[in-house]
Design a protein around this motif. Structure first.
Motif, PDB file in Angstrom:
ATOM      1  N   PRO A  19       0.810  -1.221   0.000  1.00 51.79           N
ATOM      2  CA  PRO A  19       0.000   0.000   0.000  1.00 51.79           C
ATOM      3  C   PRO A  19       0.849   1.280   0.000  1.00 51.79           C
ATOM      4  O   PRO A  19       1.924   1.330   0.596  1.00 51.79           O
ATOM      5  CB  PRO A  19      -0.814  -0.100   1.287  1.00 51.79           C
ATOM      6  CG  PRO A  19      -0.264  -1.218   2.064  1.00 51.79           C
ATOM      7  CD  PRO A  19       0.652  -2.005   1.208  1.00 51.79           C
ATOM      8  N   GLU A  20       0.330   2.287  -0.664  1.00 52.15           N
ATOM      9  CA  GLU A  20       0.995   3.591  -0.754  1.00 52.15           C
ATOM     10  C   GLU A  20       1.152   4.244   0.613  1.00 52.15           C
ATOM     11  O   GLU A  20       2.073   5.022   0.830  1.00 52.15           O
ATOM     12  CB  GLU A  20       0.209   4.522  -1.683  1.00 52.15           C
ATOM     13  CG  GLU A  20       0.189   4.074  -3.125  1.00 52.15           C
ATOM     14  CD  GLU A  20       1.526   4.266  -3.820  1.00 52.15           C
ATOM     15  OE1 GLU A  20       2.290   5.183  -3.437  1.00 52.15           O
ATOM     16  OE2 GLU A  20       1.811   3.483  -4.744  1.00 52.15           O
ATOM     17  N   TYR A  21       0.250   3.948   1.561  1.00 52.03           N
ATOM     18  CA  TYR A  21       0.311   4.621   2.856  1.00 52.03           C
ATOM     19  C   TYR A  21       1.587   4.307   3.631  1.00 52.03           C
ATOM     20  O   TYR A  21       1.909   4.995   4.599  1.00 52.03           O
ATOM     21  CB  TYR A  21      -0.921   4.325   3.712  1.00 52.03           C
ATOM     22  CG  TYR A  21      -1.089   2.905   4.171  1.00 52.03           C
ATOM     23  CD1 TYR A  21      -0.273   2.350   5.151  1.00 52.03           C
ATOM     24  CD2 TYR A  21      -2.086   2.099   3.624  1.00 52.03           C
ATOM     25  CE1 TYR A  21      -0.435   1.043   5.573  1.00 52.03           C
ATOM     26  CE2 TYR A  21      -2.253   0.795   4.043  1.00 52.03           C
ATOM     27  CZ  TYR A  21      -1.427   0.277   5.010  1.00 52.03           C
ATOM     28  OH  TYR A  21      -1.579  -1.022   5.421  1.00 52.03           O
ATOM     29  N   ILE A  22       2.356   3.302   3.220  1.00 54.62           N
ATOM     30  CA  ILE A  22       3.638   3.017   3.863  1.00 54.62           C
ATOM     31  C   ILE A  22       4.520   4.278   3.801  1.00 54.62           C
ATOM     32  O   ILE A  22       5.291   4.554   4.722  1.00 54.62           O
ATOM     33  CB  ILE A  22       4.350   1.823   3.187  1.00 54.62           C
ATOM     34  CG1 ILE A  22       3.520   0.546   3.304  1.00 54.62           C
ATOM     35  CG2 ILE A  22       5.755   1.615   3.760  1.00 54.62           C
ATOM     36  CD1 ILE A  22       3.427  -0.049   4.677  1.00 54.62           C
ATOM     37  N   SER A  23       4.374   5.059   2.754  1.00 53.79           N
ATOM     38  CA  SER A  23       5.183   6.276   2.609  1.00 53.79           C
ATOM     39  C   SER A  23       4.830   7.334   3.650  1.00 53.79           C
ATOM     40  O   SER A  23       5.575   8.298   3.829  1.00 53.79           O
ATOM     41  CB  SER A  23       5.036   6.853   1.201  1.00 53.79           C
ATOM     42  OG  SER A  23       3.708   7.285   0.991  1.00 53.79           O
TER      43      SER A  23
END
Length: 117
Positions: free
Chosen positions: A62-66
């Motif tokens: 998932p992008e939210y890891i960033s």
């Protein structure tokens, strides 16, 4: 802090884990059972170590890891994750990434251009 390695538990990792928003260290490995998608950990923005190794996860990273700006260690190895690796270039403290034995495609430019810090 939560650590469960080779515990004999079966997956999936419950998405309700995300309510533990102050957690900094999450290590889960060697889950048996059915495959599942990556759990919703989007509220865990203070994470420093995130290891979900061999947890039978499918889908993409998932992008939210960033948004986990304190992240130092990311280990998602030995799953069945596919697709591209999200842009984690703004995670300046990220020193170690393990993605071995997944079905990920390509090496992102942000990795090859990252300086020695």
């Amino acid at each position: 802090m939560l650590e469960m390695q080779a515990s004999g538990f079966e997956g999936p990792i419950p998405s309700t884990l995300s309510v533990l928003s102050n957690m900094k260290y999450l290590v889960i490995s060697d889950l048996s059972g059915e495959s599942s998608v990556f759990p919703d950990l989007s509220n865990m923005k203070n994470m420093q170590t995130l290891m979900l190794r061999s947890c039978n996860m499918t889908g993409s990273i998932p992008e939210y890891i960033s948004n986990m700006t304190s992240l130092q260690v990311l280990d998602l190895s030995f799953n069945r994750l596919k697709g591209s690796i999200p842009n984690l270039d703004n995670l300046l403290g990220l020193a170690t990434i393990y993605l071995t034995s997944n079905w990920l495609t390509g090496l992102p430019e942000w990795i090859t251009n990252r300086d020695s810090r």
